[in-house]
Design a protein around this motif. Structure first.
Motif, PDB file in Angstrom:
ATOM      1  N   GLU A 151      23.108 -88.302 -76.729  1.00 55.30           N
ATOM      2  CA  GLU A 151      23.996 -88.037 -77.867  1.00 55.30           C
ATOM      3  C   GLU A 151      24.907 -86.828 -77.739  1.00 55.30           C
ATOM      4  O   GLU A 151      26.017 -86.766 -78.158  1.00 55.30           O
ATOM      5  CB  GLU A 151      23.447 -87.972 -79.339  1.00 55.30           C
ATOM      6  CG  GLU A 151      22.819 -89.275 -79.733  1.00 55.30           C
ATOM      7  CD  GLU A 151      21.446 -89.627 -79.201  1.00 55.30           C
ATOM      8  OE1 GLU A 151      21.028 -90.762 -79.166  1.00 55.30           O
ATOM      9  OE2 GLU A 151      20.914 -88.754 -78.325  1.00 55.30           O
ATOM     10  N   ALA A 154      28.005 -87.837 -76.177  1.00 54.52           N
ATOM     11  CA  ALA A 154      29.130 -89.031 -76.532  1.00 54.52           C
ATOM     12  C   ALA A 154      30.258 -88.787 -76.875  1.00 54.52           C
ATOM     13  O   ALA A 154      31.251 -89.517 -76.566  1.00 54.52           O
ATOM     14  CB  ALA A 154      28.055 -89.569 -78.061  1.00 54.52           C
ATOM     15  N   ASP A 155      30.673 -87.516 -77.082  1.00 52.62           N
ATOM     16  CA  ASP A 155      32.165 -87.121 -77.417  1.00 52.62           C
ATOM     17  C   ASP A 155      32.657 -86.603 -76.196  1.00 52.62           C
ATOM     18  O   ASP A 155      33.915 -86.008 -76.402  1.00 52.62           O
ATOM     19  CB  ASP A 155      32.079 -86.170 -78.602  1.00 52.62           C
ATOM     20  CG  ASP A 155      31.438 -86.971 -79.914  1.00 52.62           C
ATOM     21  OD1 ASP A 155      32.067 -87.992 -79.970  1.00 52.62           O
ATOM     22  OD2 ASP A 155      31.230 -86.250 -80.611  1.00 52.62           O
ATOM     23  N   LEU A 185      25.856 -94.100 -69.880  1.00 52.46           N
ATOM     24  CA  LEU A 185      27.163 -93.826 -70.583  1.00 52.46           C
ATOM     25  C   LEU A 185      28.372 -93.529 -69.616  1.00 52.46           C
ATOM     26  O   LEU A 185      29.552 -93.923 -69.574  1.00 52.46           O
ATOM     27  CB  LEU A 185      27.027 -92.800 -71.572  1.00 52.46           C
ATOM     28  CG  LEU A 185      28.161 -92.048 -72.239  1.00 52.46           C
ATOM     29  CD1 LEU A 185      28.711 -93.199 -72.979  1.00 52.46           C
ATOM     30  CD2 LEU A 185      27.523 -90.794 -72.958  1.00 52.46           C
TER      31      LEU A 185
END
Length: 405
Positions: A151, A154-155, A185
């Protein structure tokens, strides 16, 4: 079923351990077994020459280098020995690859790094990105555990991301991120994944394909070998890169990345170190190919170190004057700590007086110690377990730290 490691038999293979010290400094570099010492000496005794000659000594050097590439391939599950680059250390080689990769980047591109990593997987990319006009984005570990979940990326990862560089295990607090999830990812956006496996490799089985690593970096002096580094990738990836090199030197992969004359005797030691790991005294004794035996012996190493780490963590938890930094959910057998009333250097000196070898300082975890606000005050003390450490080593460390309470 995971086998059981016979640590007493392991220790008998390491002549340096006879000096009576508790070698808990393995995260900075391990001792070497007799087989590695003999392999290096044997290479010199047999006679070696530079690559490519018509005479026997030159052919021996060719064979030693080929054996070293194959050994690294077996150790980490690499795609091909032709994709193994050998060099003096991971830092030097990462700089070389970073410069070659940066030549393919342009303004608007981005690289994603972490503040958990050793600076060798940070600074080469930061500096190469600056020269290429590329943006750098950082994923931060979670405080206070110092876990690094997917996480956190993620950005940060997107269509302009060209590279994600992440450690397989922190060299100071032992955090083992979910590299596969991070790699998935990154690959969704077409980014290359560069995994620093220097600290992870000695502590358990490695499968770079399962990790999703496009490039996997390791250093043999962290797993009982000589002072060498290796970068592993599909040879097709290396074919796309063109590092600076002499006009007269080979342009073939992997040679185009390996400047100067190679340390051939060290290559003999590297292969011997992989053989040592594949032949660790584990019950029941593993069988099969070297790769299969490595997976079994290193699984036994991981189980052994995990149990010994539990003893260490329990002992430290009983000392109110000792403070652990980080409590990651998945970790190697490595601890980073401070002691009330004592600087890290004073703690290391006190331990050294008791023949307990530990390190004090930032350990090149430059971004992490900066994030924690401890870099300018001496950072902390690191102790790490490897497969030749035993309960007596842990007890001696705990006794030395207890004396400071």
């Amino acid at each position: 079923m995971t086998g059981t490691l016979d640590v007493a038999a392991v220790r008998a293979r390491y002549p340096a351990l006879a000096d009576g010290s508790a070698y808990l400094d393995g995260a900075a570099g391990t001792q070497v077994p007799t087989s590695v010492i003999d392999a290096v000496a044997g290479a010199w005794r047999a006679g070696i020459g530079n690559h490519g000659g018509a005479f026997a000594a030159s052919r021996r050097s060719d064979e030693l280098t080929a054996a070293a590439r194959l050994a690294v391939t077996d150790l980490v599950g690499g795609p091909s020995p032709d994709g193994v680059l050998l060099g003096p250390n991971m830092t030097t080689m990462t700089y070389r690859v970073a410069n070659a990769l940066a030549a393919t980047w342009g303004p608007g591109d981005e690289v994603v790094l972490t503040r958990l990593d050793h600076d060798a997987n940070v600074r080469p990319w930061v500096q190469a990105a600056a020269r290429a006009g590329v943006s750098v984005r950082f994923a931060d570990p979670v405080l206070p555990s110092l876990d690094l979940p997917v996480e956190a990326f993620a950005d940060l990862v997107g269509p302009r991301t060209r590279l994600v560089a992440v450690t397989a295990a922190s060299n100071v607090v032992g955090t083992r991120p979910d590299v596969r999830a991070i790699a998935d990812l990154a690959h969704e956006h077409g980014a290359l994944v560069y995994v620093d496996g220097v600290h992870a490799t000695p502590h358990g089985p490695v499968d770079m394909a399962a990790l999703g690593a496009d490039v996997y970096a390791t250093s043999s002096y962290k797993w009982s070998g000589p002072h060498l580094g290796a970068l592993v990738a599909d040879p097709a990836l290396w074919e796309e890169l063109h590092p600076d090199k002499l006009a007269s030197s080979p342009d073939e992969v992997p040679y185009r990345f390996e400047t100067g004359t190679a340390p051939f005797a060290q290559h003999a030691g590297l292969a011997a170190a992989v053989d040592h790991l594949a032949e660790l005294p584990v019950s029941p004794a593993p069988s099969g190919t070297r790769r299969q035996r490595l997976l079994a012996t290193m699984a036994a190493v991981e189980a052994f170190e995990t149990d010994l780490l539990g003893v260490l963590l329990d002992g430290l938890a009983a000392m109110p004057h000792v403070h652990l930094i980080g409590s990651p959910a998945r970790r190697t057998a490595t601890v980073y700590l401070t002691v009330d009333g004592w600087t890290p250097q004073q703690v290391a000196e006190h331990c050294a007086a008791a023949q307990v070898n530990v390190w004090a300082g930032h350990m090149y975890a430059w971004e992490l110690t900066g994030l924690l606000g401890i870099r300018d005050s001496g950072s902390a003390v690191r102790a790490g377990l490897v497969h030749y450490n035993d309960r007596s080593d842990v007890d001696r460390l705990l006794a030395a730290l207890g004396d400071l309470g």
